[in-house]
Write an enzyme that holds these catalytic residues in place. Structure first.
Site, PDB file in Angstrom:
ATOM      1  N   LYS A 113     -15.506   1.727 -67.469  1.00  0.00           N
ATOM      2  CA  LYS A 113     -15.928   0.732 -68.220  1.00  0.00           C
ATOM      3  C   LYS A 113     -17.703   0.773 -68.045  1.00  0.00           C
ATOM      4  O   LYS A 113     -17.932   0.441 -66.899  1.00  0.00           O
ATOM      5  CB  LYS A 113     -15.368  -0.798 -67.891  1.00  0.00           C
ATOM      6  N   SER A 142     -24.047  -5.469 -58.784  1.00  0.00           N
ATOM      7  CA  SER A 142     -24.523  -6.513 -58.117  1.00  0.00           C
ATOM      8  C   SER A 142     -23.730  -6.642 -56.650  1.00  0.00           C
ATOM      9  O   SER A 142     -22.493  -6.449 -56.588  1.00  0.00           O
ATOM     10  CB  SER A 142     -24.611  -7.733 -58.704  1.00  0.00           C
ATOM     11  N   GLY A 186     -19.769  -6.881 -56.086  1.00  0.00           N
ATOM     12  CA  GLY A 186     -19.120  -6.054 -55.156  1.00  0.00           C
ATOM     13  C   GLY A 186     -18.310  -6.679 -54.158  1.00  0.00           C
ATOM     14  O   GLY A 186     -17.084  -6.499 -53.818  1.00  0.00           O
ATOM     15  N   GLU A 226     -21.452   0.718 -54.705  1.00  0.00           N
ATOM     16  CA  GLU A 226     -23.014   0.971 -54.566  1.00  0.00           C
ATOM     17  C   GLU A 226     -23.593  -0.345 -55.166  1.00  0.00           C
ATOM     18  O   GLU A 226     -23.372  -0.607 -56.266  1.00  0.00           O
ATOM     19  CB  GLU A 226     -23.332   2.120 -55.650  1.00  0.00           C
ATOM     20  N   CYS A 238     -31.663   0.314 -58.047  1.00  0.00           N
ATOM     21  CA  CYS A 238     -31.142  -0.393 -56.827  1.00  0.00           C
ATOM     22  C   CYS A 238     -31.797   0.103 -55.858  1.00  0.00           C
ATOM     23  O   CYS A 238     -32.134  -0.542 -54.923  1.00  0.00           O
ATOM     24  CB  CYS A 238     -29.514   0.163 -56.824  1.00  0.00           C
ATOM     25  N   GLU A 280     -33.134  -9.336 -53.935  1.00  0.00           N
ATOM     26  CA  GLU A 280     -33.138  -8.388 -55.073  1.00  0.00           C
ATOM     27  C   GLU A 280     -33.624  -8.949 -56.260  1.00  0.00           C
ATOM     28  O   GLU A 280     -33.102  -9.900 -56.787  1.00  0.00           O
ATOM     29  CB  GLU A 280     -32.015  -7.512 -55.175  1.00  0.00           C
TER      30      GLU A 280
HETATM   31  P1  NAI Z   1     -22.940  -7.165 -62.403  1.00  0.00           P
HETATM   32  O1  NAI Z   1     -22.766  -6.481 -61.297  1.00  0.00           O
HETATM   33  O2  NAI Z   1     -22.343  -8.329 -62.868  1.00  0.00           O
HETATM   34  O3  NAI Z   1     -22.541  -6.140 -63.425  1.00  0.00           O
HETATM   35  C1  NAI Z   1     -22.182  -4.641 -63.231  1.00  0.00           C
HETATM   36  C2  NAI Z   1     -20.868  -4.165 -63.865  1.00  0.00           C
HETATM   37  O4  NAI Z   1     -19.808  -4.731 -63.306  1.00  0.00           O
HETATM   38  C3  NAI Z   1     -21.005  -4.334 -65.284  1.00  0.00           C
HETATM   39  O5  NAI Z   1     -20.147  -3.379 -65.871  1.00  0.00           O
HETATM   40  C4  NAI Z   1     -20.231  -5.832 -65.527  1.00  0.00           C
HETATM   41  O6  NAI Z   1     -19.460  -5.716 -66.681  1.00  0.00           O
HETATM   42  C5  NAI Z   1     -19.162  -5.466 -64.333  1.00  0.00           C
HETATM   43  N1  NAI Z   1     -18.590  -6.852 -63.789  1.00  0.00           N
HETATM   44  C6  NAI Z   1     -18.846  -7.963 -63.756  1.00  0.00           C
HETATM   45  N2  NAI Z   1     -18.228  -8.723 -63.035  1.00  0.00           N
HETATM   46  C7  NAI Z   1     -17.102  -8.372 -62.632  1.00  0.00           C
HETATM   47  C8  NAI Z   1     -15.919  -8.483 -61.823  1.00  0.00           C
HETATM   48  N3  NAI Z   1     -15.597  -9.761 -61.508  1.00  0.00           N
HETATM   49  N4  NAI Z   1     -14.961  -7.509 -61.727  1.00  0.00           N
HETATM   50  C9  NAI Z   1     -15.237  -6.323 -62.285  1.00  0.00           C
HETATM   51  N5  NAI Z   1     -16.424  -5.834 -62.771  1.00  0.00           N
HETATM   52  C10 NAI Z   1     -17.404  -6.811 -63.394  1.00  0.00           C
HETATM   53  O7  NAI Z   1     -24.500  -7.015 -62.584  1.00  0.00           O
HETATM   54  P2  NAI Z   1     -25.343  -7.915 -63.713  1.00  0.00           P
HETATM   55  O8  NAI Z   1     -24.886  -9.240 -63.791  1.00  0.00           O
HETATM   56  O9  NAI Z   1     -25.463  -7.081 -64.864  1.00  0.00           O
HETATM   57  O10 NAI Z   1     -26.723  -8.002 -62.692  1.00  0.00           O
HETATM   58  C11 NAI Z   1     -27.024  -8.981 -61.766  1.00  0.00           C
HETATM   59  C12 NAI Z   1     -27.730  -8.374 -60.771  1.00  0.00           C
HETATM   60  O11 NAI Z   1     -27.203  -7.282 -59.876  1.00  0.00           O
HETATM   61  C13 NAI Z   1     -29.432  -7.804 -61.064  1.00  0.00           C
HETATM   62  O12 NAI Z   1     -30.439  -8.832 -61.358  1.00  0.00           O
HETATM   63  C14 NAI Z   1     -29.270  -6.708 -59.967  1.00  0.00           C
HETATM   64  O13 NAI Z   1     -30.097  -7.412 -58.959  1.00  0.00           O
HETATM   65  C15 NAI Z   1     -28.101  -6.583 -59.654  1.00  0.00           C
HETATM   66  N6  NAI Z   1     -27.551  -5.256 -60.217  1.00  0.00           N
HETATM   67  C16 NAI Z   1     -27.695  -4.046 -59.203  1.00  0.00           C
HETATM   68  C17 NAI Z   1     -27.190  -2.795 -59.781  1.00  0.00           C
HETATM   69  C18 NAI Z   1     -27.246  -1.558 -58.943  1.00  0.00           C
HETATM   70  O14 NAI Z   1     -27.543  -0.517 -59.261  1.00  0.00           O
HETATM   71  N7  NAI Z   1     -27.002  -1.652 -57.538  1.00  0.00           N
HETATM   72  C19 NAI Z   1     -26.895  -2.689 -61.127  1.00  0.00           C
HETATM   73  C20 NAI Z   1     -27.130  -3.699 -62.008  1.00  0.00           C
HETATM   74  C21 NAI Z   1     -27.367  -4.994 -61.436  1.00  0.00           C
END
Ligand code: NAI
Ligand code: MG
Length: 490
Positions: A194, A247, A251, A268, A302, A399
């Site tokens: 996804k 995030s 995670g 990650e 990240c 972050e």
């Molecule tokens: P997020 O963690 O919500 O999104 C990442 C992925 O997880 C997306 O594909 C989303 O649809 C999916 N997701 C969301 N909720 C889920 C759930 N309950 N179960 C399974 N999958 C789910 O991150 P978001 O809201 O886009 O960004 C928020 C913060 O997260 C950012 O401000 C940043 O600090 C951090 N982040 C860190 C990343 C990294 O590479 N470590 C990448 C993106 C965001």
């Protein structure tokens, strides 16, 4: 040269003529279905969401919103492909498919780079020179391992896991897809992936590549949607492993829902890396490294170097040179080849970043932003630094995921080290010094998965990547990345 004269020189005298990448050569459909069992299919419920261009706020396409039933269809297709075809195929044959996918990605690199920048907001220079070539490199690299798994784990029998569910973020959309899919397939697993809801388009193009490469139907399935679609993958009973990048908050939700199941997982998550500059470092190079570390990809990284720890005796010089360099950075149209800083990925992320700018000021830090103009439409954040911050400030601990740098000073190596490690995260770090011995001393003691010395943000498919503490669980990339997709039997 004073800051003022630099501004004059660069802002008034050095305007570059626009050099936009053309969009004539790309094709974006009005609607995209789900990629299940080798075909694009309509979602079970007729629901779509818009993907927009964050630089203009204009819609680019409509993306299918996958329900739990759609996820179930995708998992069933992946299971059938696993038991029927992929787990029976020789490693050498799996490798041939991966090589073919890598070559098609290279042939279509310009198209991929353009769509990545349109959909996600990153500068074309980065998508063209980093994201797309590295994505192809991951397929090439893991293609080479497909028939050599027993050499990677001597005296053990590597066995594939089955169906793996993969959930990826929006900061490196195609690269994260390749990073996850390539090792999973090389090890003999099948995939349900996804993409993030703001950046699904290059994953849809990647699905076309899989189809054109003749990859057997069901080996990779791509379902689009937001959190609930991701949760449906994580909680599906017939998924054997979950790989997530995103995030720390999500995670932790995933980790909790997998507790007590026999699913394997790798996570990650976030980071708050420090770039540590010693007085004996080559200062001009270090300043370039700081800029690359935090302003690269709008700080949507990240492992971004979002903290700067600079030795006190050179702090004034470093900050002055950094401010001068910030004035030369060009922010604007992601498709322009001169652009250094593109658009923030979404309105929501811009709001998060802006809330941290207010928090930083309210905490008493001094904020400095470059003077450059930003377009009227779209989501933008000027490169920003904070000085006069203390270790307990939220802008030092949390972050931000934007082009925002918190600057602190230190006197001794021990103090620098203590400050670097004083964070709930541990993904990456950077050390800048002329002394090799200091590099080794620091890299042994910084609690982070990746540490760069006299450089920053360098990636390679042969190198493992992953974090300590709240930055995650497990390693991806390199030979370590194979282990995450295999059971090792005696
Ligand atoms: P997020 O963690 O919500 O999104 C990442 C992925 O997880 C997306 O594909 C989303 O649809 C999916 N997701 C969301 N909720 C889920 C759930 N309950 N179960 C399974 N999958 C789910 O991150 P978001 O809201 O886009 O960004 C928020 C913060 O997260 C950012 O401000 C940043 O600090 C951090 N982040 C860190 C990343 C990294 O590479 N470590 C990448 C993106 C965001
Ligand atoms: Mg988009």
């Amino acid at each position: 040269m004073s800051t003022d004269s630099t501004k004059l020189a660069f802002n008034d005298g050095w305007q570059y003529a626009p050099a936009p990448e053309s969009t004539d050569h790309i094709q974006i459909d009005d609607h995209y279905g789900l990629f299940i069992n080798g075909e694009f299919v309509a979602p079970e419920i007729d629901r779509y969401f818009e993907s927009i261009n964050p630089a203009t706020e204009k819609p680019l396409s409509n993306i299918a919103l996958a329900s739990e039933k759609d996820v179930d269809r995708a998992v069933k297709a992946a299971r059938k492909a696993y038991t029927g075809v992929w787990s029976k195929m020789s490693g050498a044959d799996r490798g041939k498919y991966l090589f073919r996918i890598a070559r098609i990605m290279q042939e279509r690199a310009r198209e991929f780079a353009t769509i990545e920048s349109l959909d996600g907001g990153k500068p074309i220079r980065e998508s063209r020179d980093i994201d797309i070539p590295l994505a192809a490199a991951h397929f090439f690299y893991y293609a080479g391992w497909a028939d050599k798994l027993e050499y990677a784990f001597p005296a053990r029998t590597p066995v594939s896991l089955g169906v793996v569910g993969q959930i990826i973020p929006w900061n490196f959309p195609l690269l994260m897809a390749a990073w996850k899919i390539a090792p999973a397939l090389a090890c003999g697993n099948t995939v349900v992936l996804k993409p993030a809801e703001t950046t699904s388009l290059t994953a849809m193009k990647l699905a076309e590549v899989f189809r054109d490469a003749g990859l057997p139907p069901g080996v990779v399935n791509i379902v689009t949607g937001a959190g609930p679609t991701g949760a449906a993958i994580v909680n599906h009973l017939d998924v054997n492993k979950v790989a997530f990048t995103g995030s720390t908050e999500v995670g932790k939700i995933i980790q909790r829902s997998l507790a007590g199941t026999d699913k394997k997982y790798t996570l990650e998550l976030g980071g708050k890396a420090a770039n540590i500059i010693f007085a004996d470092a080559a200062i001009d190079e270090a300043v370039e490294g700081i800029v690359n570390g935090i302003f690269f990809n709008q700080g949507h990284v990240c492992c971004a170097g979002s903290r700067l720890l600079v030795q006190e005796s050179v702090a004034d010089e470093v900050v002055r040179k950094l401010r001068d360099r910030m004035e030369t950075l060009i922010i604007g149209d992601p498709l322009d080849k001169n652009t250094d800083i593109g658009a923030i990925n979404s309105a929501g992320q811009l709001e998060t970043i802006e809330s941290y700018l207010s928090i930083g000021q309210a905490e008493g830090a001094e904020m400095y932003q470059s003077d450059c103009s930003v377009p009227d439409q779209g989501y933008w954040c000027r490169p920003t630094i904070f000085t006069g911050v203390s270790q307990s400030n939220r802008i030092v601990q949390e972050e931000i995921f934007g082009p925002v740098l918190a600057i602190q000073t230190f006197r001794t190596l021990e103090e620098g080290l203590t400050k670097a490690n004083n964070t709930p995260y541990g993904l990456s770090g950077g050390v800048w010094t002329d002394k090799g011995s200091k590099v080794f001393k620091m890299t042994q003691k910084i609690r982070a998965g990746v540490i760069w010395a006299n450089t920053f943000n360098k990636f390679d498919p042969t190198s493992p990547f992953g974090g300590y503490k709240e930055s995650g669980v497990g390693r991806e990339g390199g030979m370590h990345g194979l282990g995450a997709y295999l059971k090792l039997e005696a």
